[in-house]
Design a protein around this motif. Sequence first.
Motif, short mmCIF file in Angstrom:
data_model
loop_
_atom_site.label_atom_id
_atom_site.label_comp_id
_atom_site.label_asym_id
_atom_site.label_seq_id
_atom_site.Cartn_x
_atom_site.Cartn_y
_atom_site.Cartn_z
N ALA A 228 0.83 -1.21 0.00
CA ALA A 228 0.00 0.00 0.00
C ALA A 228 0.87 1.26 0.00
CB ALA A 228 -0.94 0.00 1.20
N LEU A 229 1.89 1.24 0.83
CA LEU A 229 2.79 2.38 0.86
C LEU A 229 3.43 2.59 -0.52
CD1 LEU A 229 4.58 1.85 4.27
CD2 LEU A 229 3.13 3.78 3.65
N GLY A 230 3.79 1.47 -1.13
CA GLY A 230 4.39 1.56 -2.46
C GLY A 230 3.42 2.17 -3.46
N TYR A 231 2.17 1.77 -3.33
CA TYR A 231 1.15 2.30 -4.24
C TYR A 231 1.03 3.80 -4.12
CZ TYR A 231 -3.51 2.96 -6.24
OH TYR A 231 -4.58 3.39 -6.98
N PHE A 232 1.16 4.30 -2.92
CA PHE A 232 1.03 5.75 -2.73
C PHE A 232 2.35 6.47 -2.89
CE2 PHE A 232 -3.26 6.09 -1.89
CZ PHE A 232 -3.66 5.06 -1.07
N GLY A 233 3.37 5.74 -3.25
CA GLY A 233 4.65 6.41 -3.44
C GLY A 233 5.35 6.71 -2.14
N LEU A 234 4.93 6.07 -1.07
CA LEU A 234 5.56 6.33 0.22
C LEU A 234 6.48 5.21 0.64
CD1 LEU A 234 2.45 7.66 2.12
CD2 LEU A 234 4.46 8.97 1.50
N GLY A 235 6.66 4.26 -0.25
CA GLY A 235 7.45 3.10 0.14
C GLY A 235 8.88 3.21 -0.35
N LEU A 243 6.17 -4.14 -5.64
CA LEU A 243 4.89 -4.59 -6.19
C LEU A 243 3.83 -3.49 -6.12
CD1 LEU A 243 4.90 -8.21 -4.76
CD2 LEU A 243 5.25 -7.53 -7.12
N GLY A 244 3.85 -2.73 -5.03
CA GLY A 244 2.85 -1.67 -4.87
C GLY A 244 2.99 -0.60 -5.94
N SER A 245 4.21 -0.13 -6.14
CA SER A 245 4.35 0.93 -7.14
C SER A 245 4.10 0.39 -8.53
CB SER A 245 5.72 1.60 -7.04
OG SER A 245 6.73 0.63 -7.02
N MET A 246 4.34 -0.91 -8.72
CA MET A 246 4.03 -1.50 -10.02
C MET A 246 2.53 -1.45 -10.29
SD MET A 246 6.58 -4.76 -10.09
CE MET A 246 6.03 -5.48 -11.63
N ILE A 247 1.76 -1.72 -9.23
CA ILE A 247 0.31 -1.67 -9.41
C ILE A 247 -0.11 -0.24 -9.77
CG2 ILE A 247 -1.92 -1.93 -8.26
CD1 ILE A 247 -0.77 -4.15 -6.64
N ASN A 248 0.51 0.69 -9.08
CA ASN A 248 0.19 2.09 -9.35
C ASN A 248 0.56 2.47 -10.79
OD1 ASN A 248 -0.44 4.75 -9.12
ND2 ASN A 248 1.22 5.27 -7.73
N ASP A 249 1.75 2.11 -11.19
CA ASP A 249 2.18 2.45 -12.55
C ASP A 249 1.27 1.83 -13.58
OD1 ASP A 249 5.72 2.11 -11.74
OD2 ASP A 249 4.32 3.80 -11.51
N GLY A 250 0.86 0.62 -13.31
CA GLY A 250 0.12 -0.11 -14.32
C GLY A 250 -1.32 0.29 -14.47
N GLN A 251 -1.87 0.99 -13.48
CA GLN A 251 -3.32 1.18 -13.52
C GLN A 251 -3.76 2.07 -14.67
OE1 GLN A 251 -4.80 2.97 -9.97
NE2 GLN A 251 -3.31 4.63 -9.99
N ASN A 252 -2.85 2.91 -15.13
CA ASN A 252 -3.23 3.76 -16.26
C ASN A 252 -3.35 2.96 -17.55
OD1 ASN A 252 -3.15 6.11 -14.70
ND2 ASN A 252 -0.93 6.13 -14.84
N PHE A 253 -2.78 1.79 -17.54
CA PHE A 253 -2.81 1.00 -18.77
C PHE A 253 -3.76 -0.16 -18.65
CE2 PHE A 253 0.64 3.36 -20.36
CZ PHE A 253 1.47 3.62 -19.28
N MET A 254 -4.67 -0.02 -17.74
CA MET A 254 -5.58 -1.12 -17.43
C MET A 254 -6.31 -1.62 -18.67
SD MET A 254 -6.32 -2.83 -14.83
CE MET A 254 -7.48 -4.12 -14.55
N THR A 255 -6.75 -0.75 -19.47
CA THR A 255 -7.57 -1.18 -20.60
C THR A 255 -6.76 -1.88 -21.68
OG1 THR A 255 -7.35 1.09 -21.35
CG2 THR A 255 -9.46 0.46 -20.39
N THR A 256 -5.50 -1.51 -21.82
CA THR A 256 -4.72 -2.12 -22.90
C THR A 256 -3.77 -3.20 -22.41
OG1 THR A 256 -3.22 -0.27 -22.62
CG2 THR A 256 -4.77 -0.17 -24.47
N HIS A 257 -3.11 -2.94 -21.31
CA HIS A 257 -2.16 -3.93 -20.81
C HIS A 257 -2.52 -4.26 -19.37
CE1 HIS A 257 -0.10 -1.94 -24.12
NE2 HIS A 257 0.62 -3.03 -24.24
N TRP A 258 -3.58 -5.01 -19.22
CA TRP A 258 -4.06 -5.27 -17.86
C TRP A 258 -3.06 -6.05 -17.02
CZ3 TRP A 258 -4.35 -10.39 -16.90
CH2 TRP A 258 -4.44 -11.23 -18.02
N GLN A 259 -2.15 -6.74 -17.68
CA GLN A 259 -1.24 -7.57 -16.90
C GLN A 259 -0.30 -6.76 -16.03
OE1 GLN A 259 -1.21 -7.26 -20.15
NE2 GLN A 259 0.86 -7.24 -21.00
N LEU A 260 -0.06 -5.51 -16.41
CA LEU A 260 0.88 -4.71 -15.63
C LEU A 260 0.40 -4.46 -14.22
CD1 LEU A 260 1.94 -2.08 -18.30
CD2 LEU A 260 3.29 -3.98 -17.40
N THR A 261 -0.91 -4.29 -14.08
CA THR A 261 -1.46 -4.08 -12.75
C THR A 261 -1.90 -5.38 -12.10
OG1 THR A 261 -2.21 -1.83 -13.07
CG2 THR A 261 -3.45 -3.14 -11.55
N THR A 262 -2.45 -6.25 -12.91
CA THR A 262 -3.05 -7.46 -12.34
C THR A 262 -2.02 -8.40 -11.73
OG1 THR A 262 -4.57 -7.28 -14.17
CG2 THR A 262 -4.79 -9.19 -12.76
#
Lengths: 291, 346, 311
Positions: A228-235, A243-262
């Motif tokens: 969670a901290l990673g997701y918010f950039g506090l990690g 893994l957290g920041s990866m989820i954050n980075d990937g969410q913008n590409f959810m529609t095209t490259h869902w694997q980045l977040t999933t």
Amino acid sequence: MSAISADGLMAVERQVAPRSVRRWYRQPALAFGVVLLGLIVIAAVLGPLLSPYNPITQNLGQTLLGPSAHHLVGTDQLGRDTFTRLLYGLRNDLRIAFLAVVSPFCIGVVLGSISGYFGGWVDAVIMRLVDIVVAFPFYVLVIALVFVLGPGQRSIYIAITLVGWVSYARIIRSEILVAKRQDYVLAAQSGGLSAVRIMARHLLPNVVSQAIIYGMSDIVQDILAIVALGYFGLGIPPPTPDLGSMINDGQNFMTTHWQLTTFPGLVVVLVGLSLSLIGDGLADIIRPGQA
Amino acid sequence: MTIGDAGALSGAGTGGTVLEVRDLRVRIAARHGTVRAVDGVSLEVARGEAVGLVGESGSGKSMTLRAILGVLPPEAKVTSGQILLDGVDLVPLSNSDLNRIRGPKISMIFQEPMSALNPVMRVGYQIAEGPRVHLGYSKAQAAERALELMRRVGIPDPERRFRAYPHEFSGGMRQRVMIAIALSCEPEIILCDEPTTALDVTIQDQILRLLASLCRESGVSLIFVTHDLPVVAQLCQRVAVMYGGELVERGHVHDVLLDPRHPYTLGLVRSAPDVEYVRESLVPIPGSPPSLVSPPSGCRFHPRCAFVEQDCRVQPTPLRELPGGRYTACLHYERCEEALADRIRP
Amino acid sequence: MTFVFQRLLMLIPVAIGVTIVVFFMIHLIPGDPASTILGIHATPKAVAFLHHEWGLDRPLVSQYWLFMDRLVHGNLGQSLYYSAPAASIIATRIPATLWLLVYAVILAIAISVPLAMIAASRKDGVRDHVVRAVPLVGLGMPPFWLAILLIYAFAITVHWFPTSGYGAGFFGHLHSMFLPALVVAIALAPVVIRALRASMLNVLGAEYITTAKSKGVPAPRLFLRHVLRNAVIPAVTVLGINIGFLIGGTVIIENVFAIPGIGQLMISSIFQRDFPVVQGVTLVFGVLVVMVNLLADLSYAALDPRVRFDR
């Protein structure tokens, strides 16, 4: 045996079997959990060997590729191989989570023992301390502390330690409250053994198992907090894979490259699953019959 | 209370059979094997009659009651036999069908009133629940009925006690509440599973008197399960003795307790303290209860029997009728008579 | 009534402790708090102003006194970012968070009760194992990750729900907040399902259920008035223990769904380095948890009459 009614007899109450019978590998859930965790740990430890790519170097000519023979899970928005980043991220987060449990465990067990064994005002003070820490939501306190201390690994350890010891303290305290009335404690006391010796040598070995079981779920909690901290950039600061920041980075590409977040999320789920299975399995062995 | 006053309290049955159990068998699935908890039990209860069912723990008496009502634990099943209530066989009935007769026709009282009453529901509502569900009473009508029942079973100050919770009552009072619940829909027969065992002696006596008067006044039949012989003597007209899941003797209370025709019954009688007879010492029954998974061959009591002979070890022992409406499973019941003859001293 | 009073009394030391912790947050900051907070805006004038504002030049005790004095008057300091009292900013955000919390608890109960019931009705059966697997997976699931997936599935692929926001009006809230509340509920459900299942199994084996069955009470009534009514009691305790998580989860969820509640305020204030607001929100969270715990305790007493009479 005379004939038994054809509509069958229902499942039986569980009986308590002697410990020697309940081998851990006979319990399917526990065995599965151990195997799964084993695989995960191996993947984390061997990470660098399992993939030729560097998780950090950017390769802007190869951004956002789909899965292929070269890149098992494709690449991310900065051209880095996702699979490699998953391995390294897992490695980092797992390491931090496992290490982060140690201090709260030790502090919580010690304080809980003192509180439970001595009782009186010591107990009251420690328990009030517990109440105060518990008064804050776990995430809120961790995030606030990390903010105050500045982002980074050190802050994470400190924050988790300051917040996480309470559960261990509570568990050990209630176990000791019960255990100290047992005869073997009375015997030790009348033998003139010092309180510290009694606690360390006689009580703790019997009660620490509950804390260890809790520790399993605590690691899961810590992983979630770190992610969670990673997701918010506090990690862990980028570009170190997390893994957290990866989820954050990937969410913008959810529609095209869902694997980045999933995928990072799935990794966390799997780790959580394996640890929970182990925790539950251990709990079943030590206190059978409790759901 | 002595054996001499047997059944005096409850009066004789008024004819007609309310409940007939035929060759009931109950099996329990356990880890170590199949437990033959009830193995071929048959009995009859007439209208207005109180029948005792005695035996030690594990003899299958509670299981028999639960089988009759259909509230066996999930691992237990009735594997054969019939349970005829007013001629209708209860065994094949579904749970919802059974629900319709539980309450209005047949009900049960349990041993531990503290755990047998819902701890978060007011006592009055628990009593009123039966009439609301089965007799279609409105809330007010059911409450009225509950108050009436509470008075009948001797709970003082019923209006105030109606809204109380079970933990606010004493043991004897809780048992009265249970009896009130059991009576609430005017059943024909009440099954009593050791209701007085957990109470102290003075309260026990009160409860027994209460049950006896109910039996007498409303013509309710009772099956009274207990391991306590004097209680049976006080309350019941007829008694059946169970051992190892089987019935070993059956008959009128006077006959069975004063003049037993089975060594086990004899042993029970001898081991119960009684000031009427001068005895040298209490004689406990040697040995321990049989395994219900693999019971002894032949007569199940034979390993502990003082009169055991060769045929006892191999021959099956069904209940056989003796003159005078008595039944025994013992192949050599005359030995009991002989033993008793030595027993009576001035 | 004495029960309530006792509980309130026990809260006082905790409440004081909470304020002490929040107060100390300033002093955990490495280096000089004022300059660290201000960062690049740390002109000598600004630093001096903050020093004065927060009484950093005074002894610790009088600082605390200053802090408490302001607190009692509802003054949580001045937001550095919004140039408005922190208290009023926080106050406008609280309703959204409360909405989320209540909605989430309701959904969590709606999910957990049927599942626990299914599991408990046939212990060790197939359905039981399936239901028991749910917490195992659920406990390890990062809520924000789940949120992203759900948004993708239900708000982007099909436009059933908005991707973010609070909505307007009661039904607007109901609609917009469904996905966020669902995520929090799913995060909470594993713990509740486990507790409910265990306590249901416990209750189902109890004597008084056999009594009720022997009274011929039909199944629905048996379940509601006898089984569930007793089974919820330990589950409420468990829910109370996990309230901290529930409330903390809102921080994350509010951010993913851009809900204008205090959780989102906290994160944005962190990034804006708006220390007074962060401090104020932390305090509010502490108070919230304490109050909800009190509520849980009171419900427990309301549900279990045995507790009320015990002293």
